[in-house]
Scaffold this motif. Structure first.
Motif, PDB file in Angstrom:
ATOM      1  N   UNK A  22      -9.241 -14.626  35.077  1.00 45.50           N
ATOM      2  CA  UNK A  22      -9.072 -15.995  34.561  1.00 45.50           C
ATOM      3  C   UNK A  22     -10.384 -16.604  34.090  1.00 45.50           C
ATOM      4  N   UNK A  23     -11.230 -15.783  33.467  1.00 47.92           N
ATOM      5  CA  UNK A  23     -12.478 -16.273  32.908  1.00 47.92           C
ATOM      6  C   UNK A  23     -12.303 -16.591  31.418  1.00 47.92           C
ATOM      7  N   UNK A  24     -13.152 -17.487  30.901  1.00 47.67           N
ATOM      8  CA  UNK A  24     -13.128 -17.863  29.490  1.00 47.67           C
ATOM      9  C   UNK A  24     -14.529 -17.681  28.924  1.00 47.67           C
ATOM     10  N   UNK A  57      -8.466  -3.483  32.774  1.00 50.46           N
ATOM     11  CA  UNK A  57      -8.174  -4.913  32.806  1.00 50.46           C
ATOM     12  C   UNK A  57      -6.851  -5.187  32.112  1.00 50.46           C
ATOM     13  N   UNK A  58      -6.146  -6.222  32.583  1.00 51.12           N
ATOM     14  CA  UNK A  58      -4.796  -6.481  32.098  1.00 51.12           C
ATOM     15  C   UNK A  58      -4.641  -7.917  31.593  1.00 51.12           C
ATOM     16  N   UNK A  62     -16.886 -12.822  39.144  1.00 45.94           N
ATOM     17  CA  UNK A  62     -16.041 -13.729  39.899  1.00 45.94           C
ATOM     18  C   UNK A  62     -14.878 -14.210  39.054  1.00 45.94           C
ATOM     19  N   UNK A  63     -14.195 -15.232  39.540  1.00 43.13           N
ATOM     20  CA  UNK A  63     -12.998 -15.738  38.873  1.00 43.13           C
ATOM     21  C   UNK A  63     -13.224 -17.143  38.332  1.00 43.13           C
ATOM     22  N   UNK A  81      -8.451  -9.582  34.943  1.00 36.54           N
ATOM     23  CA  UNK A  81      -7.161  -9.870  34.335  1.00 36.54           C
ATOM     24  C   UNK A  81      -7.099 -11.327  33.875  1.00 36.54           C
ATOM     25  N   UNK A  82      -6.310 -11.557  32.824  1.00 34.62           N
ATOM     26  CA  UNK A  82      -6.051 -12.918  32.370  1.00 34.62           C
ATOM     27  C   UNK A  82      -7.265 -13.637  31.821  1.00 34.62           C
ATOM     28  N   UNK A  83      -8.201 -12.902  31.212  1.00 31.85           N
ATOM     29  CA  UNK A  83      -9.382 -13.524  30.631  1.00 31.85           C
ATOM     30  C   UNK A  83      -9.144 -13.863  29.160  1.00 31.85           C
TER      31      UNK A  83
END
Length: 274
Positions: free
Chosen positions: A126-128, A173-174, A100-101, A151-153
């Protein structure tokens, strides 16, 4: 002592609690050969508010912990503290999988715990996630993190002991950020970027007598920075079938740097050895 603890949570909590999804907490103290499984899905909870899983282990060994969370805005945290037996046959294992996000996962091993293994798998945006092995005697621990179709993790691993290993795999992934810091000696960092990934940033910082290996294939516009202080460290970067990637390696003394590029174009390589 052999105990099996399984928590399968799929019902919403009473309104007014911190998490309107699910909340699961497990504490293990001076425990051995326990098994903890937490499965949290949002079929019967509010998927926008997420789930929460928290596992604490103190002076414990040979305990496998598995956490699976589906949906968005989930939090998973595992703390391992207290000196464990210095025997690789009695390590704790931690597995976290989030699909998930905007999810957050943390594995924190402190107080000289050795031979622990943490595996984190992320699918989504957008995961951390962070794994930390802290303490002068936190040795021979392994962190394996996989990001796929996300993306954006933000991926962070930190180790202050010796003989620790960090493995990060980024696939399809980007624009992900990978930070690996290893402050002692005889540590290993491995990063693979593949599957038409682009715009990822990798930063590896190591101290003495460490090894860094980065492999980029079928990907573009990625940046790799390797900073190895002290001496006797090695850095290897392999780039194949990729374009416009950047590599920067900074080393001090008696180190080695190897960059191999094949079937690629537009790469920029900078090696500084003081």
């Amino acid at each position: 002592m052999k105990t099996k603890l399984a928590l399968i949570v799929s019902a919403a909590l009473v309104s007014g609690t911190a998490f309107a999804g699910n909340d699961a907490d497990v504490d293990l103290q001076q425990s051995a050969f326990d098994r903890v499984t937490i499965t949290q899905v949002t079929a019967h909870a509010d998927p926008s508010l997420g789930n929460h899983a928290d596992v604490d282990m103190k002076y414990s060994l040979s305990n496998p912990v598995t956490i699976y969370q589906n949906g968005n805005s989930n939090q998973a945290k595992v703390d391992v503290s207290g000196t464990s037996y210095a025997d690789p046959a009695f390590f704790n294992t931690v597995g976290i999988s989030q699909n998930g996000d905007s999810n957050n996962s943390t594995v924190f091993v402190k107080g000289g715990a050795d031979f622990n293994k943490a595996t984190v798998s992320i699918t989504g945006d957008s995961n951390i996630t962070s794994t930390t092995f802290e303490g002068d005697n936190a040795d021979s621990n392994t962190a394996t993190i996989t990001v796929s179709n996300g993306d954006g993790n933000e991926i962070t691993t930190y180790a202050s002991g010796s003989g620790n290993t960090a493995i990060v795999n980024v696939t399809a992934s980007d624009k992900n950020i990978v930070d690996i810091t290893q402050n002692s000696d005889s540590n290993t960092a491995e990063v693979d970027i593949t599957g038409y990934s682009y715009g990822n940033s990798v930063d590896i910082v190591q101290w003495n007598n460490n090894t860094a290996d980065v492999d980029i294939s079928n990907s573009w516009w990625n940046g790799v920075d390797i900073d190895q202080t002290s001496s006797l460290s090695s850095a290897t970067v392999e780039i194949s079938n990729s374009s416009f990637n950047r590599v920067g390696i900074l080393q001090n003394g008696s180190d080695s740097a190897n960059v191999n590029i094949a079937y690629s174009f537009g790469s920029v390589v900078s090696i500084t050895q003081d």
